[in-house]
Design a protein around this motif. Sequence first.
Motif, mmCIF file in Angstrom:
data_model
loop_
_atom_site.group_PDB
_atom_site.id
_atom_site.type_symbol
_atom_site.label_atom_id
_atom_site.label_comp_id
_atom_site.label_asym_id
_atom_site.label_seq_id
_atom_site.Cartn_x
_atom_site.Cartn_y
_atom_site.Cartn_z
ATOM 1 N N ASN A 21 11.336 16.901 26.323
ATOM 2 C CA ASN A 21 12.603 16.184 26.498
ATOM 3 C C ASN A 21 13.818 17.083 26.293
ATOM 4 O OD1 ASN A 21 11.477 13.574 27.045
ATOM 5 N ND2 ASN A 21 10.963 13.418 24.866
ATOM 6 N N HIS A 22 13.707 18.320 26.754
ATOM 7 C CA HIS A 22 14.837 19.244 26.632
ATOM 8 C C HIS A 22 15.961 18.788 27.561
ATOM 9 C CE1 HIS A 22 17.129 22.975 26.523
ATOM 10 N NE2 HIS A 22 16.375 23.348 25.492
ATOM 11 N N PRO A 23 17.216 18.809 27.090
ATOM 12 C CA PRO A 23 18.320 18.304 27.910
ATOM 13 C C PRO A 23 18.667 19.177 29.116
ATOM 14 C CG PRO A 23 19.150 19.261 25.868
ATOM 15 C CD PRO A 23 17.667 19.225 25.742
ATOM 16 N N ASN A 24 18.324 20.452 29.069
ATOM 17 C CA ASN A 24 18.733 21.361 30.142
ATOM 18 C C ASN A 24 17.762 21.352 31.315
ATOM 19 O OD1 ASN A 24 20.948 22.109 28.626
ATOM 20 N ND2 ASN A 24 19.911 23.860 27.688
ATOM 21 N N VAL A 25 17.479 20.155 31.825
ATOM 22 C CA VAL A 25 16.647 19.984 33.018
ATOM 23 C C VAL A 25 17.326 18.948 33.902
ATOM 24 C CG1 VAL A 25 14.386 19.343 33.938
ATOM 25 C CG2 VAL A 25 14.533 20.470 31.704
ATOM 26 N N SER A 26 17.523 19.273 35.173
ATOM 27 C CA SER A 26 18.198 18.338 36.061
ATOM 28 C C SER A 26 17.334 17.106 36.307
ATOM 29 C CB SER A 26 18.513 19.008 37.403
ATOM 30 O OG SER A 26 17.316 19.231 38.134
ATOM 31 N N LYS A 27 17.967 16.007 36.654
ATOM 32 C CA LYS A 27 17.255 14.760 36.903
ATOM 33 C C LYS A 27 16.247 14.919 38.039
ATOM 34 C CE LYS A 27 17.969 9.907 38.144
ATOM 35 N NZ LYS A 27 18.974 8.859 38.495
ATOM 36 N N LYS A 28 16.640 15.624 39.091
ATOM 37 C CA LYS A 28 15.761 15.814 40.242
ATOM 38 C C LYS A 28 14.527 16.622 39.859
ATOM 39 C CE LYS A 28 15.791 17.469 45.026
ATOM 40 N NZ LYS A 28 16.616 18.088 46.107
ATOM 41 N N THR A 29 14.733 17.692 39.105
ATOM 42 C CA THR A 29 13.597 18.520 38.669
ATOM 43 C C THR A 29 12.691 17.742 37.729
ATOM 44 O OG1 THR A 29 14.891 20.547 38.892
ATOM 45 C CG2 THR A 29 12.949 20.631 37.462
ATOM 46 N N ARG A 30 13.281 16.987 36.803
ATOM 47 C CA ARG A 30 12.494 16.192 35.847
ATOM 48 C C ARG A 30 11.612 15.188 36.599
ATOM 49 N NH1 ARG A 30 13.026 15.500 30.547
ATOM 50 N NH2 ARG A 30 15.073 16.514 30.575
ATOM 51 N N GLU A 31 12.187 14.530 37.605
ATOM 52 C CA GLU A 31 11.420 13.550 38.378
ATOM 53 C C GLU A 31 10.274 14.218 39.126
ATOM 54 O OE1 GLU A 31 14.359 11.741 40.828
ATOM 55 O OE2 GLU A 31 15.040 10.326 39.262
ATOM 56 N N ARG A 32 10.511 15.428 39.659
ATOM 57 C CA ARG A 32 9.466 16.146 40.386
ATOM 58 C C ARG A 32 8.312 16.524 39.450
ATOM 59 N NH1 ARG A 32 12.666 19.612 42.641
ATOM 60 N NH2 ARG A 32 12.006 21.575 41.658
ATOM 61 N N VAL A 33 8.667 16.989 38.251
ATOM 62 C CA VAL A 33 7.627 17.353 37.281
ATOM 63 C C VAL A 33 6.862 16.113 36.830
ATOM 64 C CG1 VAL A 33 7.229 18.244 34.942
ATOM 65 C CG2 VAL A 33 8.832 19.413 36.478
ATOM 66 N N GLU A 34 7.559 15.014 36.565
ATOM 67 C CA GLU A 34 6.891 13.788 36.128
ATOM 68 C C GLU A 34 5.972 13.244 37.210
ATOM 69 O OE1 GLU A 34 10.208 11.387 35.031
ATOM 70 O OE2 GLU A 34 10.316 12.193 32.981
ATOM 71 N N GLN A 35 6.366 13.386 38.471
ATOM 72 C CA GLN A 35 5.505 12.945 39.564
ATOM 73 C C GLN A 35 4.235 13.797 39.623
ATOM 74 O OE1 GLN A 35 7.420 12.846 43.384
ATOM 75 N NE2 GLN A 35 5.550 12.359 44.499
ATOM 76 N N ALA A 36 4.382 15.111 39.430
ATOM 77 C CA ALA A 36 3.209 15.991 39.424
ATOM 78 C C ALA A 36 2.278 15.653 38.258
ATOM 79 C CB ALA A 36 3.655 17.454 39.339
ATOM 80 N N ILE A 37 2.858 15.353 37.104
ATOM 81 C CA ILE A 37 2.058 14.968 35.933
ATOM 82 C C ILE A 37 1.242 13.714 36.245
ATOM 83 C CG2 ILE A 37 2.251 13.989 33.602
ATOM 84 C CD1 ILE A 37 4.573 15.955 33.131
ATOM 85 N N THR A 38 1.872 12.745 36.914
ATOM 86 C CA THR A 38 1.186 11.501 37.266
ATOM 87 C C THR A 38 0.070 11.759 38.276
ATOM 88 O OG1 THR A 38 3.208 10.223 36.866
ATOM 89 C CG2 THR A 38 1.491 9.181 38.209
ATOM 90 N N GLU A 39 0.369 12.569 39.288
ATOM 91 C CA GLU A 39 -0.623 12.850 40.329
ATOM 92 C C GLU A 39 -1.854 13.550 39.754
ATOM 93 O OE1 GLU A 39 1.266 15.150 43.319
ATOM 94 O OE2 GLU A 39 2.565 13.521 44.029
ATOM 95 N N LEU A 40 -1.626 14.464 38.839
ATOM 96 C CA LEU A 40 -2.722 15.273 38.293
ATOM 97 C C LEU A 40 -3.393 14.630 37.075
ATOM 98 C CD1 LEU A 40 -1.085 18.805 38.544
ATOM 99 C CD2 LEU A 40 -2.860 17.856 40.023
ATOM 100 N N GLY A 41 -2.780 13.555 36.549
ATOM 101 C CA GLY A 41 -3.329 12.936 35.353
ATOM 102 C C GLY A 41 -3.279 13.852 34.150
ATOM 103 N N TYR A 42 -2.239 14.663 34.090
ATOM 104 C CA TYR A 42 -2.120 15.653 33.021
ATOM 105 C C TYR A 42 -1.907 14.984 31.673
ATOM 106 C CZ TYR A 42 0.009 19.183 30.005
ATOM 107 O OH TYR A 42 0.313 20.000 28.960
ATOM 108 N N ARG A 43 -2.591 15.468 30.654
ATOM 109 C CA ARG A 43 -2.364 15.052 29.269
ATOM 110 C C ARG A 43 -2.201 16.303 28.413
ATOM 111 N NH1 ARG A 43 -1.629 11.225 31.612
ATOM 112 N NH2 ARG A 43 -2.418 9.101 31.332
ATOM 113 N N ARG A 44 -1.188 16.283 27.567
ATOM 114 C CA ARG A 44 -0.929 17.424 26.697
ATOM 115 C C ARG A 44 -2.101 17.649 25.737
ATOM 116 N NH1 ARG A 44 4.542 18.701 23.993
ATOM 117 N NH2 ARG A 44 5.146 16.821 25.092
#
Length: 327
Positions: A21-44
């Motif tokens: 949740n670092h603030p220095n990430v644009s909304k568009k980039t954050r959404e792209r990363v979150e979509q990739a996380i969902t597609e891949l089923g990534y878990r930390r």
Amino acid sequence: MEDVARVAGVSHQTVSRVLNNHPNVSKKTRERVEQAITELGYRRNTAARSLVTRRSQTIGVLGSELAQYGPSHTLLGVQQAARDAGYFVSVAGLRDVTPDTIKDAIAHFMDQGVDGIVVTVPHPGTFDVLKDITTQVPLVAVGASGDEHLSGATVDQRGGARLVVEHLVSLGHQRIGHLSGPADWIDAAARIEGWQDAITDAGLEAPVLIEGDWSAECGYREGLKIAEDRSITALFVANDQMALGVLRAFHEAGVRVPQDISVVGFDDQPESAYFIPPLTTVAQDFEELGQRCIGLLLDRLESGKPGAPVTVAPRLVVRSTTAAAGS
């Protein structure tokens, strides 16, 4: 994380920023990363992460008397605040409170690798035990006054009792009794002191002090005795459960509330507004208490030093069980 970065078309570091949740990430980039996380089923991988950060993101919470409203809701408040801060909670409930059981529970938390410990054990001897324990992680105790060894957060129990007495005195009551909780409870002892201090400050005498056990059954039993004696015009009851028993006893004995005796409880349980009559009581903000406990713990994690003790103010909730003396 490398897979997520490749699918999202960003760097490994950017994925890490999004996850944290670092603030220095644009909304568009954050959404792209979150979509990739969902597609891949990534878990930390929390185990791997803890090796790097030396943090488990887990807080140990040691409690006792969890069948009672105050301790159980203090625990819930701490749990919620911890989760809001991104921490999981490991809970240990003590059936018997002894130096050995406290030490064993703390040792168990240390074996789990928790980042900090919150103790909600409402007995005075607890603090002496905790001060003799050396831990490598921050430790916060609910009810402790706080010192260089132990951080503390509490609700102002004395202040809450004072609110009760001042309210009753303002209504003209001069004979104000108290049905307390068990004397070996931190909160019960503080409420007794607050009641006594406020009675003295008002220039009155303390006519009745009865030690109770927090139960509605106790309130009922002692309420029958008070109804027969009738030496007071107002009764401060140390929790709402006992107040419920008192109200039933007074009803059965033909004592009118608040015309004959005013009654005030403590805790403001959700059911208190639906007692007959609705109960005047003192509300404790357990959510804020939990937030303050976790705040102290996280500050200690960052600074390495115990923070100043924190006190949460209670508030009086006036309903229908109090009225002017002799009304």
